[in-house]
Design an enzyme around this catalytic site. Structure first.
Site, PDB file in Angstrom:
ATOM      1  CG  ASP A   1      -2.228   0.900   0.955  1.00 13.85           C
ATOM      2  OD1 ASP A   1      -2.286   1.346   0.113  1.00 13.85           O
ATOM      3  OD2 ASP A   1      -3.050   1.029   2.012  1.00 13.85           O
ATOM      4  N   GLY A   2       0.258   2.358  -0.416  1.00 23.05           N
ATOM      5  CA  GLY A   2       0.885   3.610  -0.523  1.00 23.05           C
ATOM      6  C   GLY A   2       1.505   4.267  -1.815  1.00 23.05           C
ATOM      7  CG  ASN A   3       2.062   1.402  -5.250  1.00 26.26           C
ATOM      8  OD1 ASN A   3       3.231   1.361  -4.127  1.00 26.26           O
ATOM      9  ND2 ASN A   3       1.545   0.443  -5.439  1.00 26.26           N
ATOM     10  N   GLY A   4       0.268   5.300  -4.309  1.00 25.65           N
ATOM     11  CA  GLY A   4      -0.359   6.607  -4.594  1.00 25.65           C
ATOM     12  C   GLY A   4       0.145   7.776  -4.060  1.00 25.65           C
ATOM     13  NE  ARG A   5      -1.455   6.492   1.141  1.00 25.53           N
ATOM     14  CZ  ARG A   5      -1.839   5.468   2.271  1.00 25.53           C
ATOM     15  NH1 ARG A   5      -1.784   5.628   3.427  1.00 25.53           N
ATOM     16  NH2 ARG A   5      -2.300   4.210   1.780  1.00 25.53           N
TER      17      ARG A   5
ATOM     18  NE  ARG B   1      -4.146   6.674  -7.734  1.00 28.98           N
ATOM     19  CZ  ARG B   1      -4.161   6.193  -6.393  1.00 28.98           C
ATOM     20  NH1 ARG B   1      -3.928   7.334  -5.486  1.00 28.98           N
ATOM     21  NH2 ARG B   1      -4.226   5.074  -6.018  1.00 28.98           N
TER      22      ARG B   1
ATOM     23  CG  ASN C   1      -7.276  -2.711  -6.352  1.00 32.67           C
ATOM     24  OD1 ASN C   1      -6.207  -3.509  -6.254  1.00 32.67           O
ATOM     25  ND2 ASN C   1      -7.600  -1.769  -5.395  1.00 32.67           N
ATOM     26  CD1 TRP C   2     -12.101  -6.195 -10.424  1.00 29.67           C
ATOM     27  CD2 TRP C   2     -11.252  -5.453 -12.622  1.00 29.67           C
ATOM     28  NE1 TRP C   2     -11.300  -7.280 -11.248  1.00 29.67           N
ATOM     29  CE2 TRP C   2     -10.768  -7.191 -12.480  1.00 29.67           C
ATOM     30  CE3 TRP C   2     -10.859  -4.963 -13.855  1.00 29.67           C
ATOM     31  CZ2 TRP C   2      -9.994  -7.592 -13.283  1.00 29.67           C
ATOM     32  CZ3 TRP C   2      -9.980  -5.472 -14.612  1.00 29.67           C
ATOM     33  CH2 TRP C   2      -9.485  -6.857 -14.473  1.00 29.67           C
TER      34      TRP C   2
ATOM     35  NE  ARG D   1      -8.557  -0.145   4.962  1.00 32.21           N
ATOM     36  CZ  ARG D   1      -8.170   0.890   5.231  1.00 32.21           C
ATOM     37  NH1 ARG D   1      -8.537   1.814   6.205  1.00 32.21           N
ATOM     38  NH2 ARG D   1      -7.558   1.505   4.141  1.00 32.21           N
TER      39      ARG D   1
ATOM     40  CB  SER E   1      -7.560  -4.768   2.357  1.00 33.18           C
ATOM     41  OG  SER E   1      -7.554  -3.641   2.907  1.00 33.18           O
TER      42      SER E   1
END
Ligand code: FPP
Length: 241
Positions: A15-19, A28, A63-64, A189, A191
């Site tokens: 997690d955290g690629n976008g941030r 992104r 994710n879709w 989480r 997820s």
């Protein structure tokens, strides 16, 4: 109690690629691209430390719902990586497999993963299990459907459906359950990841964003794991003192 036991199977929510990208004013997808490089290093670092299986959450069944450009960008990136890294992974002794509803993936990605599997299936240094179009609840549903089908055909008695039986219908019954589940970017989480298999996994959450995750972070996760007492629901000697 400190041990020097190395987790045999590590699962990771990257997690955290976008941030990571946003903090740098980058798109992104650039974060996902750096995430793919981090995964490549992670697998080799894990192999170096004697871990035998890594399961990485690359694309969830949820994710879709992301914007179409991100979904197609991720699909293309995963396909690119599966092709571009094949020779390297082969040479490094990595066996590549996938978990998820495979038939719903773009045909070109299915073909690439089939090629990866065929080329690496005899490798035994480490297994990289890429969870793609994966949902933990879907995996359980798919397992229950198989059991129900066999029961309807009279090949499985409902009384014989137990933990061991259902485990045998999961996507990779041959793999040990994850000893350690790592999640990056500070989210607490699960997820919908490996809902069945992580029943007794130790959790490690770090604030490090996935593209920045490196060997020091992996060592910190394993260190933390080695300081836990795994009880599997039982009472251990320390509790009785
Ligand atoms: C979550 O970060 C990450 C993903 C949904 C994708 C993970 C995919 C890769 C690392 C690509 C490489 C994979 C392979 C198999 C080559 P996020 O986008 O939710 O980050 P954010 O919460 O900061 O926005």
């Amino acid at each position: 109690m400190e041990t020097n036991i190395i987790p045999q199977h590590i699962a990771v929510i990257m997690d955290g690629n976008g941030r990571w990208a946003r903090r740098r004013g980058l798109p992104r997808l650039e974060g996902h691209r750096r995430g793919y490089k981090a995964l490549k290093n992670f697998v080799i670092d894990a192999a170096e430390l004697n871990v035998k299986v890594v399961t990485a959450y690359a694309f969830s069944s949820e994710n879709w719902r992301r914007p179409e450009a991100e979904v197609s960008g991720l699909m293309q990136l995963i396909r690119f990586a599966a092709k571009a890294e094949l020779e390297y992974m082969k040479k490094e002794g990595v066996k590549i497999i996938t978990s998820g509803r495979f038939n719903e993936l773009p045909q070109a990605l299915q073909d690439q993963f089939n090629e990866d599997y065929e080329a690496t299936k005899h490798n035994d240094r480490i297994t990289l299990n890429i969870a793609v179009n994966y949902g933990g609840r879907n995996e359980i549903i798919d397992a229950v459907k198989q059991a129900a089908r066999l029961a309807a055909e009279g090949k499985l008695a409902p009384e014989d459906i137990d933990e061991k039986c259902l485990s045998g219908f999961m996507y990779h019954p041959e793999l040990p359950d994850p000893d350690l589940l790592i999640r990056t970017a500070g989210e607490m989480r699960v997820s919908n990841f490996l809902m069945w298999e992580t029943a007794y996994s130790e959790l490690f959450v770090t604030d490090t964003l996935w593209p920045d995750f490196c060997m020091d972070d992996l060592r910190a996760a394993i260190d933390s794991f080695q300081n836990r007492t795994r009880k599997f629901g039982e009472v251990v000697d320390e509790d009785l003192k």
